[in-house]
Design an enzyme around this catalytic site. Structure first.
Site, short mmCIF file in Angstrom:
data_model
loop_
_atom_site.label_atom_id
_atom_site.label_comp_id
_atom_site.label_asym_id
_atom_site.label_seq_id
_atom_site.Cartn_x
_atom_site.Cartn_y
_atom_site.Cartn_z
N ARG A 63 -3.02 -9.85 5.92
CA ARG A 63 -3.61 -9.83 4.60
C ARG A 63 -2.21 -9.23 3.46
NH1 ARG A 63 -6.10 -6.76 0.59
NH2 ARG A 63 -7.40 -7.51 -0.78
N LYS A 79 0.79 -1.14 -0.05
CA LYS A 79 -0.04 -0.04 0.03
C LYS A 79 0.74 1.11 0.01
CE LYS A 79 -4.37 -1.85 1.76
NZ LYS A 79 -5.31 -1.98 2.91
C1 YH5 Z 1 -7.57 -4.40 4.05
O1 YH5 Z 1 -6.70 -3.66 4.42
N1 YH5 Z 1 -7.48 -3.66 1.65
S1 YH5 Z 1 -8.29 -3.78 -1.00
C2 YH5 Z 1 -3.88 -0.05 -2.67
C3 YH5 Z 1 -2.45 -0.81 -2.99
C4 YH5 Z 1 -2.08 -2.15 -2.75
C5 YH5 Z 1 -3.31 -2.83 -2.37
C6 YH5 Z 1 -1.70 1.34 -3.67
N2 YH5 Z 1 -9.19 -5.34 1.14
C7 YH5 Z 1 -7.94 -4.37 2.77
O2 YH5 Z 1 -5.15 -4.30 -1.29
N3 YH5 Z 1 -9.46 -6.19 3.32
C8 YH5 Z 1 -8.24 -4.26 0.40
O3 YH5 Z 1 -1.51 0.02 -3.41
C9 YH5 Z 1 -9.01 -5.39 2.41
N4 YH5 Z 1 -8.18 -4.91 4.85
C10 YH5 Z 1 -9.33 -6.01 4.63
N5 YH5 Z 1 -9.84 -6.70 5.49
C11 YH5 Z 1 -6.64 -2.69 -1.15
C12 YH5 Z 1 -5.36 -3.30 -1.33
C13 YH5 Z 1 -4.36 -2.23 -1.79
C14 YH5 Z 1 -4.62 -1.25 -2.14
#
Ligand code: YH5
Length: 289
Positions: A258, A224
């Site tokens: 996760r 992230k």
């Molecule tokens: C979470 O924290 N996050 S989707 C931006 C990125 C990389 C990854 C800029 N679903 C979570 O993974 N469910 C998502 O790079 C989630 N907790 C739970 N429980 C977003 C994501 C991501 C966003």
């Protein structure tokens, strides 16, 4: 805790592998899938690797929740996730979690064999609470300020922990009001969801405070922006930063991490757990110290 027949001990760190079924999931390399059969096969291949690397959950998501991402129709979301959940359950003895806020998807995913409802909107959508209650499955309630599309437009808190705690108390109450037992709930502070970099850093530093709810904690920081903006690294160079924050979350009480990077995370968390639990008496017969 039991996830549709998969019993997992949440006093030991568990790793949840991210299985994106969104055509715009750039974290998986940005491959554009127009053919559903191809995207199912790709998701199953990715999942097989993650299971081999030690994932105990596979998180299937068909709706992008990145800032600015477009909404997906219910039918599109169903077409993306249901066949993948069925395929994963048929092949692997791991818990499949469904990353959705849509009541119809919650219901269909449970029928397809999902073991955990993971909702970044904490069941705030119309009908989601009842749909989740009807499945009888465990639920992860994530904190978000605002809606994914606009949440990163100047997020503000007067009291970060106070507001997140009030939110959890309110959502736990809403679950209990529709008959969801408290011991089916998992909490997630929602890194990156309506939070500035400073908010995210403070949230991790003080995450131990969330242990006061006496519920398992899940965290998702993998790849992230909080890592990217701290290290000035693009999304494919965030692994080491991601491991650092995963270890810190474990020390502050996280049960489930996760991640997109399962092998590395499993090693880092196993190692951390061994140190954190080393003051406990060893199992009889296990004299390998
Ligand atoms: C979470 O924290 N996050 S989707 C931006 C990125 C990389 C990854 C800029 N679903 C979570 O993974 N469910 C998502 O790079 C989630 N907790 C739970 N429980 C977003 C994501 C991501 C966003």
């Amino acid at each position: 805790m039991n996830f549709a027949g998969i019993e997992l001990d949440l006093s030991v760190p568990q790793v949840m592998g991210v299985v994106n079924v969104t055509p715009d999931s750039f974290s998986d390399g940005g491959t554009l899938y127009s053919d559903n059969a191809l995207s199912i096969a790709a998701a199953v291949d990715r999942a097989a690797q993650m299971v081999g690397e030690g994932a105990s959950f596979l998180d299937v998501g068909g709706e992008s929740t990145r800032p600015g991402a477009n909404a997906v129709s219910v039918d599109e979301e169903l077409c993306r996730v249901v066949p993948v959940i069925e395929a994963l359950r048929a092949r692997f003895a791991v818990a499949v979690s469904i990353d959705t806020s849509t009541p119809q998807v919650i219901t269909a995913a449970a029928q397809a064999g999902a073991g955990l409802i993971n909702d970044v909107r904490a069941l705030q959508r119309e009908g989601a609470l009842q749909a989740a209650a009807d499945t009888g499955l465990p639920i992860c309630l994530m904190h978000i300020q605002g809606e994914p599309k606009t949440m990163q437009q100047e997020p503000h808190y007067d009291d970060l922990f106070g507001e997140i705690s009030s939110y959890f108390a309110q959502r736990i109450g809403a679950c209990e009001a529709v008959g969801i037992a408290r011991d089916k709930l998992i909490l997630d502070p929602g890194f990156g969801f309506g939070k500035t970099l400073q908010h995210n850093l403070q949230l991790l530093q003080e995450m131990h405070k969330l242990q006061s709810f006496n519920l398992p904690l899940l965290v998702g920081m993998s790849r992230k922006s909080m890592i990217g903006n701290t290290l000035n690294k693009p999304v494919d160079e965030r692994l080491y930063g991601g491991l650092a924050v995963a270890v810190m979350a474990l020390e502050r009480g996280a049960s489930i991490v996760r991640t997109h990077d399962v092998a590395a995370s499993v090693d880092a968390l196993r190692m951390t757990h061994a140190v954190l639990s080393s003051s406990l008496p060893r199992k009889a017969g296990n004299a390998v110290n």
